[in-house]
Design a protein around this motif. Structure first.
Motif, mmCIF file in Angstrom:
data_model
loop_
_atom_site.group_PDB
_atom_site.id
_atom_site.type_symbol
_atom_site.label_atom_id
_atom_site.label_comp_id
_atom_site.label_asym_id
_atom_site.label_seq_id
_atom_site.Cartn_x
_atom_site.Cartn_y
_atom_site.Cartn_z
ATOM 1 N N GLY A 191 0.789 -1.217 0.000
ATOM 2 C CA GLY A 191 0.000 0.000 0.000
ATOM 3 C C GLY A 191 0.819 1.264 0.000
ATOM 4 N N TRP A 192 2.041 1.215 -0.563
ATOM 5 C CA TRP A 192 2.933 2.375 -0.461
ATOM 6 C C TRP A 192 2.440 3.557 -1.279
ATOM 7 N N ARG A 193 1.721 3.334 -2.337
ATOM 8 C CA ARG A 193 1.175 4.465 -3.096
ATOM 9 C C ARG A 193 0.165 5.244 -2.243
ATOM 10 N N GLU A 194 -0.762 4.514 -1.669
ATOM 11 C CA GLU A 194 -1.775 5.152 -0.834
ATOM 12 C C GLU A 194 -1.138 5.789 0.407
ATOM 13 N N ALA A 195 -0.170 5.083 1.006
ATOM 14 C CA ALA A 195 0.495 5.621 2.188
ATOM 15 C C ALA A 195 1.271 6.885 1.857
ATOM 16 N N SER A 196 1.857 6.942 0.673
ATOM 17 C CA SER A 196 2.602 8.133 0.269
ATOM 18 C C SER A 196 1.680 9.331 0.135
ATOM 19 N N ARG A 197 0.536 9.121 -0.482
ATOM 20 C CA ARG A 197 -0.425 10.215 -0.615
ATOM 21 C C ARG A 197 -0.951 10.661 0.752
ATOM 22 N N ALA A 198 -1.211 9.682 1.623
ATOM 23 C CA ALA A 198 -1.702 10.021 2.958
ATOM 24 C C ALA A 198 -0.643 10.794 3.740
ATOM 25 N N HIS A 199 0.616 10.418 3.566
ATOM 26 C CA HIS A 199 1.708 11.120 4.229
ATOM 27 C C HIS A 199 1.747 12.585 3.811
ATOM 28 N N LEU A 200 1.585 12.853 2.520
ATOM 29 C CA LEU A 200 1.560 14.235 2.038
ATOM 30 C C LEU A 200 0.322 14.970 2.531
ATOM 31 N N ALA A 201 -0.807 14.289 2.505
ATOM 32 C CA ALA A 201 -2.054 14.925 2.924
ATOM 33 C C ALA A 201 -2.032 15.308 4.402
ATOM 34 N N SER A 202 -1.265 14.573 5.197
ATOM 35 C CA SER A 202 -1.200 14.862 6.630
ATOM 36 C C SER A 202 -0.153 15.922 6.967
ATOM 37 N N GLY A 203 0.473 16.504 5.939
ATOM 38 C CA GLY A 203 1.443 17.560 6.165
ATOM 39 C C GLY A 203 2.886 17.122 6.086
ATOM 40 N N GLY A 204 3.134 15.844 5.766
ATOM 41 C CA GLY A 204 4.495 15.359 5.636
ATOM 42 C C GLY A 204 5.095 15.708 4.289
#
Length: 461
Positions: free
Chosen positions: A112-125
Motif C-alpha cells: 500500500g505504499w502508493r496510498e500511504a505516500s499520498r496520505a503522508h503528504l495529505a497529513s502535512g508530511g
C-alpha cells in the motif's frame, strides 16, 4: 501477462516492475506516530514464512536465484533479528533478501505504499525534495524537483545527505532493491528514491545537501506528489504520439496497464490512422518507462497493425499449478512444464496496416509484458530493438501472486510461471538490443534523435 486462460495477467502500473508487486501494509513514518515494535521471534517467524512460501509456490527458483548466495544472506539477516524492530526497520532487515532473489517479480516490500505516500503528504508530511537518478558511476544526481518541476540544481551530484556520504546512502538502498540485475535495480531506485530514502532514513522536514563536494544547501522537504505517481494516473503522460519530420513518428507507451482499455485502443488506432494519412515510413515505440501489464495492450494495440505472420508470446514454460486454474490430470502445487502451441493470427485485412520500419526503444525499466513484446518483435522480425540492454531477462517470470507476512505486514510477491521467448533460445540471457544507445535521464529525447539519425532501411550491426 498472457491472454490465454492458462496464465494470470499482471497489473503493474508504471513499472508493472515491477510495480504493483511492491505492495505492503506498512505506511511511511509520520512525526507523531509512536513506533510499534515487533519481537525477534515474530521477525524470525516471518523470515521462515517467506522462505518456505517461496519453496512451496515458486515454479523454478533456479530461474534467477543462486541458492548458496540466498542462504548466505538469509543467515546474515537472521542474525540481525535479535532485538525488537519497528515496521520500517523490519522492512530494512528483510528487504536485504531482495537482490538475491534477482527477479523483478520476487520481493519483500511495503504494502500500500502508493496510498500511504499520498496520505503522508495529505497529513502535512514531505519527501526528499528532488527526483534523483544514479549516474553511470553510481553517484546520485539531481534530475528535477520532486514531481518533475524545474530546478537550478539539475545534474548536480549529491555528495552528502544530512551529513551522510551519499554513496553510502546509495549502497544501503541498493542492498535492499529487487530486480533482475544491478542495472535494473539502480534504475528502479532512481525512479523511487523518494520512497526508499524515506523508508530507510525517515522523512525529515528539512534536508542539508552537499552538492558536487563544494556547496551545502538547506532545502525543505517537498510536498509535491512524486513524478511516477503523477504519471501512473495520467493517460496523456503515459501515452503520447507525435508525427515527426522526414516520415518518422514517435509513439510513447509508458505502461501496458490501463483500466480503460477502450480509450487506449482508440488512442493507438488513431495513431496508426494518422501515420497512414501522413505516409509515415518509420515508427519508434518508446518503452523505456514501460514496466509491463497485459499482453492484449500490445497484441491488439500494436501488432494488429504490424504483424504479417502468425506469432506466439512465448514457447516453453514452467508453471506452478493452482487450485483455481487446475486442469484435469494436474495436482495443486505441482510444477508442470509445457509449450504454448496456439498462434496469434495477423490481421491481414486491417486497413491501417503499417508496412514501414518499426523500432522499440527500451531501457532498464522495460519489464514484464514489455519484454515479451520485445521478444516477439525480435524473434518474428516485426521490427528491431534499440536502447540500453543487459538489464532484464528475456526469460520472464509472471502471473505474480502475493501474500502478507503475518507479523510484519510486509508483502511477499512471487511468480506462478516462467516463460521462454518465442524462439526458445536461452541465450542471450538478458534483453539485448540490435542497436545499443546511451540514455541520459537529463536529455531523454537524445536517444530518440540518435536512433532517427540512422537512414531508413540502414543495415543492422
Amino acid at each position: 501477462m498472457f491472454a490465454s486462460p492458462l496464465f494470470h495477467t499482471v497489473r503493474r502500473g508504471s513499472l508493472a516492475l515491477t510495480a504493483a508487486v511492491l505492495a505492503s501494509c506498512a505506511s511511511l513514518p509520520t512525526p507523531s506516530a509512536a513506533p510499534e515494535t515487533l519481537s525477534p521471534e515474530a521477525l524470525r517467524a516471518d523470515l521462515r514464512f517467506a522462505m518456505e512460501t517461496l519453496e512451496r509456490t515458486h515454479p523454478d527458483l533456479a530461474h534467477s536465484i543462486d541458492r548458496s548466495e540466498l542462504e548466505r544472506i538469509r543467515m546474515e539477516v537472521e542474525r540481525t533479528l535479535d532485538h525488537p524492530l519497528t515496521h520500517d526497520e523490519a522492512w530494512a532487515a528483510l528487504a536485504r533478501l531482495n537482490p538475491a532473489f534477482a527477479d523483478g517479480h520476487v520481493l519483500i516490500g511495503p504494502q500500500g505504499w502508493r496510498e500511504a505516500s499520498r496520505a503522508h503528504l495529505a497529513s502535512g508530511g514531505g519527501f526528499f525534495p528532488f527526483e534523483v537518478f544514479l549516474g553511470p558511476d553510481g553517484a546520485p544526481r539531481i534530475l528535477s524537483a520532486l514531481g518533475g518541476g524545474a530546478t537550478a540544481q539539475s545534474g548536480r551530484v549529491l555528495t552528502r545527505i544530512n551529513g551522510q556520504d551519499a554513496r553510502d546512502v546509495v549502497r544501503g538502498l541498493m542492498s535492499r532493491m529487487h530486480g533482475d540485475t544491478p542495472r535494473f535495480r539502480a534504475a528502479l531506485l532512481s525512479q523511487r528514491w523518494w520512497l526508499y530514502y524515506g523508508k530507510l532514513h525517515g522523512t525529515p522536514a528539512r534536508f542539508e545537501l552537499e552538492l558536487d563536494g563544494t556547496e551545502v544547501v538547506r532545502v525543505p522537504a517537498s510536498r509535491e506528489l512524486p513524478a511516477m505517481l503523477q504519471a501512473e494516473e495520467d493517460f496523456k503522460r503515459l501515452y503520447r504520439f507525435e508525427l515527426l519530420e522526414g516520415g518518422d513518428a514517435l509513439l510513447t507507451l509508458g505502461s501496458f496497464s490501463w483500466p480503460d482499455k477502450a480509450r487506449y485502443f482508440a488512442f493507438t488506432q488513431d495513431a496508426f490512422g494518422r501515420m497512414r494519412a501522413a505516409g509515415t515510413r518509420r515508427l519508434v515505440i518508446d518503452l523505456r518507462a514501460n514496466g509491463g501489464g497485459d499482453d492484449d495492450m500490445w497484441k491488439e494495440g500494436i501488432l494488429r497493425y504490424v504483424a504479417d505472420r502468425p506469432y506466439r508470446a512465448g514457447s516453453t514454460y514452467l508453471k506452478r499449478v493452482q487450485e483455481s486454474s487446475r486442469k484435469q490430470g494436474e495436482t495443486t502445487g505441482q510444477v508442470v512444464s509445457g509449450e504454448i502451441t496456439s498462434l496469434e493470427e495477423p490481421r491481414v485485412d486491417e486497413p491501417l496496416r503499417f508496412a514501414g520500419e518499426v523500432w522499440l526503444l527500451v531501457g532498464p525499466l522495460t519489464y514484464s509484458s514489455a519484454v515479451l513484446f520485445s521478444n516477439v518483435v525480435q524473434d518474428y522480425h516485426f521490427g528491431a530493438v534499440a536502447g540500453v540492454g543487459d538489464a532484464v531477462r528475456v526469460r520472464q517470470s509472471g502471473g505474480t501472486q502475493s501474500v502478507v507476512l503475518p507479523h510484519t505486514g510486509l508483502m511477499l510477491s512471487y511468480p506462478r510461471f516462467v516463460l521462454d521467448r518465442p524462439a526458445g533460445a536461452r541465450e542471450p540471457v538478458l534483453l539485448r538490443p540490435e542497436v545499443v544507445l546511451d540514455d541520459d535521464p537529463l536529455h531523454p529525447r537524445a536517444a530518440v534523435d540518435t536512433l532517427l539519425s540512422r537512414p531508413v532501411g540502414a543495415r543492422l550491426p
